[in-house]
Design an enzyme around this catalytic site. Structure first.
Site, PDB file in Angstrom:
ATOM      1  N   CYS A 112      13.030  10.817   7.566  1.00 54.50           N
ATOM      2  CA  CYS A 112      13.342  10.216   8.784  1.00 54.50           C
ATOM      3  C   CYS A 112      14.830  10.345   9.215  1.00 54.50           C
ATOM      4  O   CYS A 112      15.174  10.345  10.557  1.00 54.50           O
ATOM      5  CB  CYS A 112      12.810   8.712   8.746  1.00 54.50           C
ATOM      6  SG  CYS A 112      13.532   7.892   7.558  1.00 54.50           S
ATOM      7  N   GLU A 147       9.453  15.593  15.835  1.00 54.33           N
ATOM      8  CA  GLU A 147       9.881  15.651  14.481  1.00 54.33           C
ATOM      9  C   GLU A 147       9.369  16.602  13.564  1.00 54.33           C
ATOM     10  O   GLU A 147       7.847  16.346  13.664  1.00 54.33           O
ATOM     11  CB  GLU A 147       9.867  14.058  14.057  1.00 54.33           C
ATOM     12  CG  GLU A 147      10.260  13.825  12.483  1.00 54.33           C
ATOM     13  CD  GLU A 147      10.106  12.421  12.109  1.00 54.33           C
ATOM     14  OE1 GLU A 147       8.962  11.744  12.312  1.00 54.33           O
ATOM     15  OE2 GLU A 147      10.895  11.792  11.352  1.00 54.33           O
ATOM     16  N   GLU A 191       9.940   0.741  10.721  1.00 52.29           N
ATOM     17  CA  GLU A 191      10.807   1.917  10.296  1.00 52.29           C
ATOM     18  C   GLU A 191      10.137   3.236  10.828  1.00 52.29           C
ATOM     19  O   GLU A 191       9.161   3.575   9.890  1.00 52.29           O
ATOM     20  CB  GLU A 191      11.411   1.922   9.036  1.00 52.29           C
ATOM     21  CG  GLU A 191      11.906   0.796   8.706  1.00 52.29           C
ATOM     22  CD  GLU A 191      13.544   0.684   9.099  1.00 52.29           C
ATOM     23  OE1 GLU A 191      13.694   1.553   9.742  1.00 52.29           O
ATOM     24  OE2 GLU A 191      14.048  -0.293   8.892  1.00 52.29           O
ATOM     25  N   LYS A 250       0.956  -1.235   0.011  1.00 51.93           N
ATOM     26  CA  LYS A 250      -0.214  -0.046  -0.037  1.00 51.93           C
ATOM     27  C   LYS A 250       0.838   1.179   0.048  1.00 51.93           C
ATOM     28  O   LYS A 250       1.358   1.416   0.869  1.00 51.93           O
ATOM     29  CB  LYS A 250      -0.912  -0.036   1.143  1.00 51.93           C
ATOM     30  CG  LYS A 250      -2.075   1.289   1.280  1.00 51.93           C
ATOM     31  CD  LYS A 250      -2.639   1.509   2.449  1.00 51.93           C
ATOM     32  CE  LYS A 250      -1.923   2.697   2.993  1.00 51.93           C
ATOM     33  NZ  LYS A 250      -1.964   4.130   2.243  1.00 51.93           N
ATOM     34  N   GLY A 299       6.479   4.564   8.596  1.00 53.10           N
ATOM     35  CA  GLY A 299       5.829   5.781   8.915  1.00 53.10           C
ATOM     36  C   GLY A 299       5.789   6.527  10.221  1.00 53.10           C
ATOM     37  O   GLY A 299       7.185   6.293  10.817  1.00 53.10           O
ATOM     38  N   SER A 300       4.820   6.903  10.708  1.00 52.09           N
ATOM     39  CA  SER A 300       5.060   7.788  11.864  1.00 52.09           C
ATOM     40  C   SER A 300       5.307   6.634  12.998  1.00 52.09           C
ATOM     41  O   SER A 300       4.628   5.479  13.089  1.00 52.09           O
ATOM     42  CB  SER A 300       4.050   8.487  12.146  1.00 52.09           C
ATOM     43  OG  SER A 300       2.762   7.725  11.999  1.00 52.09           O
ATOM     44  N   THR A 301       5.871   7.198  13.981  1.00 51.09           N
ATOM     45  CA  THR A 301       5.599   6.346  15.206  1.00 51.09           C
ATOM     46  C   THR A 301       4.544   6.004  15.860  1.00 51.09           C
ATOM     47  O   THR A 301       4.129   4.977  16.201  1.00 51.09           O
ATOM     48  CB  THR A 301       6.686   7.031  16.378  1.00 51.09           C
ATOM     49  OG1 THR A 301       8.048   7.054  15.615  1.00 51.09           O
ATOM     50  CG2 THR A 301       6.724   6.110  17.792  1.00 51.09           C
ATOM     51  N   VAL A 334       1.631   5.592  14.175  1.00 53.15           N
ATOM     52  CA  VAL A 334       0.608   4.673  13.602  1.00 53.15           C
ATOM     53  C   VAL A 334       1.629   3.523  13.831  1.00 53.15           C
ATOM     54  O   VAL A 334       0.953   2.107  13.608  1.00 53.15           O
ATOM     55  CB  VAL A 334       0.608   5.179  12.078  1.00 53.15           C
ATOM     56  CG1 VAL A 334       0.142   3.993  11.277  1.00 53.15           C
ATOM     57  CG2 VAL A 334      -0.300   6.420  11.938  1.00 53.15           C
TER      58      VAL A 334
HETATM   59  P1  TAP Z   1       1.850   7.988   8.573  1.00 54.79           P
HETATM   60  O1  TAP Z   1       0.909   8.603   8.468  1.00 54.79           O
HETATM   61  O2  TAP Z   1       2.308   6.761   9.726  1.00 54.79           O
HETATM   62  O3  TAP Z   1       1.476   6.941   7.344  1.00 54.79           O
HETATM   63  C1  TAP Z   1       2.614   6.064   6.855  1.00 54.79           C
HETATM   64  C2  TAP Z   1       1.666   4.828   6.124  1.00 54.79           C
HETATM   65  O4  TAP Z   1       0.773   4.196   6.889  1.00 54.79           O
HETATM   66  C3  TAP Z   1       0.724   5.385   5.027  1.00 54.79           C
HETATM   67  O5  TAP Z   1       0.506   4.737   3.784  1.00 54.79           O
HETATM   68  C4  TAP Z   1      -0.479   5.446   5.644  1.00 54.79           C
HETATM   69  O6  TAP Z   1      -1.628   5.547   4.709  1.00 54.79           O
HETATM   70  C5  TAP Z   1      -0.610   4.371   6.480  1.00 54.79           C
HETATM   71  N1  TAP Z   1      -1.581   4.269   7.762  1.00 54.79           N
HETATM   72  C6  TAP Z   1      -1.946   5.309   8.279  1.00 54.79           C
HETATM   73  N2  TAP Z   1      -2.882   4.793   9.035  1.00 54.79           N
HETATM   74  C7  TAP Z   1      -2.645   3.443   9.093  1.00 54.79           C
HETATM   75  C8  TAP Z   1      -3.520   2.450   9.935  1.00 54.79           C
HETATM   76  N3  TAP Z   1      -4.366   2.943  10.943  1.00 54.79           N
HETATM   77  N4  TAP Z   1      -3.311   1.215   9.534  1.00 54.79           N
HETATM   78  C9  TAP Z   1      -2.300   0.646   8.569  1.00 54.79           C
HETATM   79  N5  TAP Z   1      -1.981   1.810   7.863  1.00 54.79           N
HETATM   80  C10 TAP Z   1      -1.950   2.928   8.332  1.00 54.79           C
HETATM   81  O7  TAP Z   1       3.163   8.778   8.190  1.00 54.79           O
HETATM   82  P2  TAP Z   1       3.449   9.732   7.043  1.00 54.79           P
HETATM   83  O8  TAP Z   1       3.119  10.891   7.514  1.00 54.79           O
HETATM   84  O9  TAP Z   1       2.988   9.023   5.855  1.00 54.79           O
HETATM   85  O10 TAP Z   1       5.248   9.589   7.140  1.00 54.79           O
HETATM   86  C11 TAP Z   1       5.884  10.481   7.715  1.00 54.79           C
HETATM   87  C12 TAP Z   1       6.366   9.687   9.001  1.00 54.79           C
HETATM   88  O11 TAP Z   1       7.340   8.531   8.467  1.00 54.79           O
HETATM   89  C13 TAP Z   1       7.569  10.380   9.692  1.00 54.79           C
HETATM   90  O12 TAP Z   1       7.382  10.285  11.097  1.00 54.79           O
HETATM   91  C14 TAP Z   1       8.843   9.701   9.300  1.00 54.79           C
HETATM   92  O13 TAP Z   1       9.994   9.731  10.119  1.00 54.79           O
HETATM   93  C15 TAP Z   1       8.396   8.205   9.030  1.00 54.79           C
HETATM   94  N6  TAP Z   1       9.334   7.838   8.229  1.00 54.79           N
HETATM   95  C16 TAP Z   1      10.390   6.911   8.778  1.00 54.79           C
HETATM   96  C17 TAP Z   1      11.088   6.130   7.970  1.00 54.79           C
HETATM   97  C18 TAP Z   1      11.912   5.170   8.359  1.00 54.79           C
HETATM   98  S1  TAP Z   1      13.081   4.442   7.058  1.00 54.79           S
HETATM   99  N7  TAP Z   1      12.626   4.798   9.724  1.00 54.79           N
HETATM  100  C19 TAP Z   1      11.360   6.630   6.470  1.00 54.79           C
HETATM  101  C20 TAP Z   1      10.396   7.290   5.906  1.00 54.79           C
HETATM  102  C21 TAP Z   1       9.399   7.967   6.791  1.00 54.79           C
HETATM  103  P3  TAP Z   1      -2.426   7.085   4.479  1.00 54.79           P
HETATM  104  O14 TAP Z   1      -1.647   7.365   3.215  1.00 54.79           O
HETATM  105  O15 TAP Z   1      -3.705   6.562   3.916  1.00 54.79           O
HETATM  106  O16 TAP Z   1      -2.307   7.882   5.500  1.00 54.79           O
END
Ligand code: TAP
Length: 454
Positions: free
Chosen positions: A261, A353, A227, A152, A205-207, A209
């Protein structure tokens, strides 16, 4: 339907259908049905298919990069690198099927062997900040190990993932082996967590979620790799090459508009050189070229969305901005590179963050103080250490609780080496020579060889 917006222009790029819960379930069942045949594909043939997939990505590299520029506002240089990274990661793990060794372990009374067996259906959930590489770090080793994959992409950035699924099919991967399901996290992602046929969830994604995913997976003791976020320190000692440290610091945090991240969003500088460092940093920040991501000269593009820009801006309430770079006016979710001198170490801009082009600068007194400040966060993903003293570089590297550190550079992710977080930055490691362990289970078989055994 999801409307995909170009973050540099706010123009509509495309509309993409949203996968429903029932459609996600049907895709998971297809992946489950495709699994027995895929795991039986001879190792050399599976390797060949992955190399063909890599070749297809390579042949489509310019197109994939253009899609990412339009969908995510990534600079064209970064977007090419990202598509190339998918190709390279596929190549790297295409060597794995023929090297998926078990072990023969000496035991009394017989022969003991282990097998590295695929898990079954692996689900990969990808965030919007690096749509291509993060997808590849999940699907390439998972497929190499003999799993089938449902993926996804983030709602905001589905285009390159959808293209990668087309390329996989064109390269000859059988139907159902690698499926991309655009849609909502709360719908599609939740089915990955809840559906019993999914044996593992790889989440980036975010900590916040990530915690929910882990709790959800606990119900079925489902495997997870997480991650998550980071609040990484860039530690600069007085003995470092200050010119280089200052010239590179903006790129260590403002690359991808800080939506990384691994962004070094907390600069920690030894107090004795703080003023000199700031004097060197200011022109470096002004020198960051922010603008049209499709232009070859651009170094930083826009933020991903209007709501994300509002969130990033909220961190500047009640702070002292030291200096800022520039950003275009007009349409697009622009935000200038910004350097903040926090008032207290508990300011939100220091502890949370930001995920945007905002960096704080704080002084420290000595080595112990530097390590204490660097570790003063629930996160532990990456970080940089600038010093010309090898012993200090090693001591501080061992002292900082983070999964990925670099000395006199800002390198974090190299596909040859393990990547992942300590503390609340995650669980498990991706990439590197051991990634297949995260996509296989060890099965132990004992064969009794004693005389007269039945
Ligand atoms: P999130 O809001 O956590 O979303 C990440 C993914 O999870 C998206 O595909 C999202 O779908 C999905 N998701 C949301 N709610 C969910 C649920 N209840 N059940 C299953 N999946 C769900 O993060 P973001 O805002 O996209 O990304 C930013 C964050 O990612 C930052 O905190 C960043 O640090 C972290 N990040 C970490 C890394 C590593 S490698 N550690 C790399 C990149 C990013 P939707 O698109 O529909 O919301």
């Amino acid at each position: 339907m999801t409307t995909v917006i170009n973050p540099a222009t706010e123009a509509v790029v495309e509309t993409v259908p949203e996968t429903s819960a029932a459609e996600a379930d049907a895709a998971i069942v297809r992946a489950e049905r495709a699994f027995p045949a895929w795991r039986e594909v001879a190792p050399a043939d599976r390797a060949r298919l992955l190399r063909r997939f890599a070749d297809a990505v390579d042949a489509d590299l310019a197109h994939l990069a253009e899609l990412e520029v339009a969908n995510s506002g990534h600079t064209i240089g970064n977007a090419r690198w990202e598509a190339g990274n998918v190709r390279d990661v596929l190549h790297y793990y295409s060597a794995a099927p023929e090297r998926l060794f078990g072990r023969q372990i000496p035991v009394p009374g017989g022969l003991n062997i282990t097998f590295a067996e695929p898990l079954g259906v692996v689900a990969v959930i990808v965030p919007w900040n690096f749509p291509m590489p993060i997808a590849g770090w999940g699907f390439a080793p998972a497929l190499a190990a003999g799993n089938t994959v449902v993926l996804k992409p983030a709602e905001l950035t589905p285009l390159t993932a959808l293209r990668l699924a087309e390329l996989a099919l064109a390269a000859g991967l059988p139907e159902g082996v690698f499926q991309v399901l655009p849609g909502r996290g709360s719908v599609v992602g939740q089915r990955f967590v809840d559906h019993p046929a999914v044996r593992k969830v790889v989440f980036t994604g975010s900590t916040e979620v990530g915690r929910m995913i882990m709790a959800g997976c606990a119900a079925q003791v489902k495997r997870v790799t997480l991650e998550l976020g980071g609040k990484n320190a860039n530690v600069i000692f007085a003995d470092a090459d200050l010119e280089r440290a200052a010239a590179t610091a903006p790129y260590g945090v403002f690359d991808n508009a800080g939506q990384d991240c691994c962004a070094r969003s907390r600069i920690l500088v030894q107090r004795t050189v703080l003023d000199r460092f700031l004097a060197l940093l200011e022109p470096a920040v002004h020198g960051v070229r922010v603008g049209d991501p499709a232009s070859e000269a651009t170094e930083m593009g826009p933020l991903i969305s209007a709501s994300h820009r509002a969130r990033v801006a909220s961190y500047l309430d009640d702070t002292e901005i030291a200096f800022r770079g520039t950003a275009p006016d007009g349409p697009g979710f622009w935000f200038p590179p910004t350097v903040v001198l926090p008032r207290t170490p508990t300011d939100r801009v220091v502890t949370e963050e930001v995920f945007g082009p905002v960096v704080t600068v704080q002084p420290f007194d000595d080595e112990d103080d530097a390590v204490r400040l660097a570790n003063d966060t629930p996160y532990g993903l990456s970080g940089s250490i600038w010093t010309n003293d090898v012993g200090r570089a090693l001591r501080v590297s061992r002292g900082i609780e983070a999964g990925n550190l670099s000395v006199n550079s800002h390198s974090s992710v190299r596909y040859w080496t393990p990547f992942g977080g300590m503390k609340q930055s995650g669980l498990g490691r991706e990439l590197g020579p051991d990634a297949l362990n995260a996509f296989t289970e060890t099965k132990n078989v004992f064969i009794d060889t004693s005389r007269g055994s039945h």
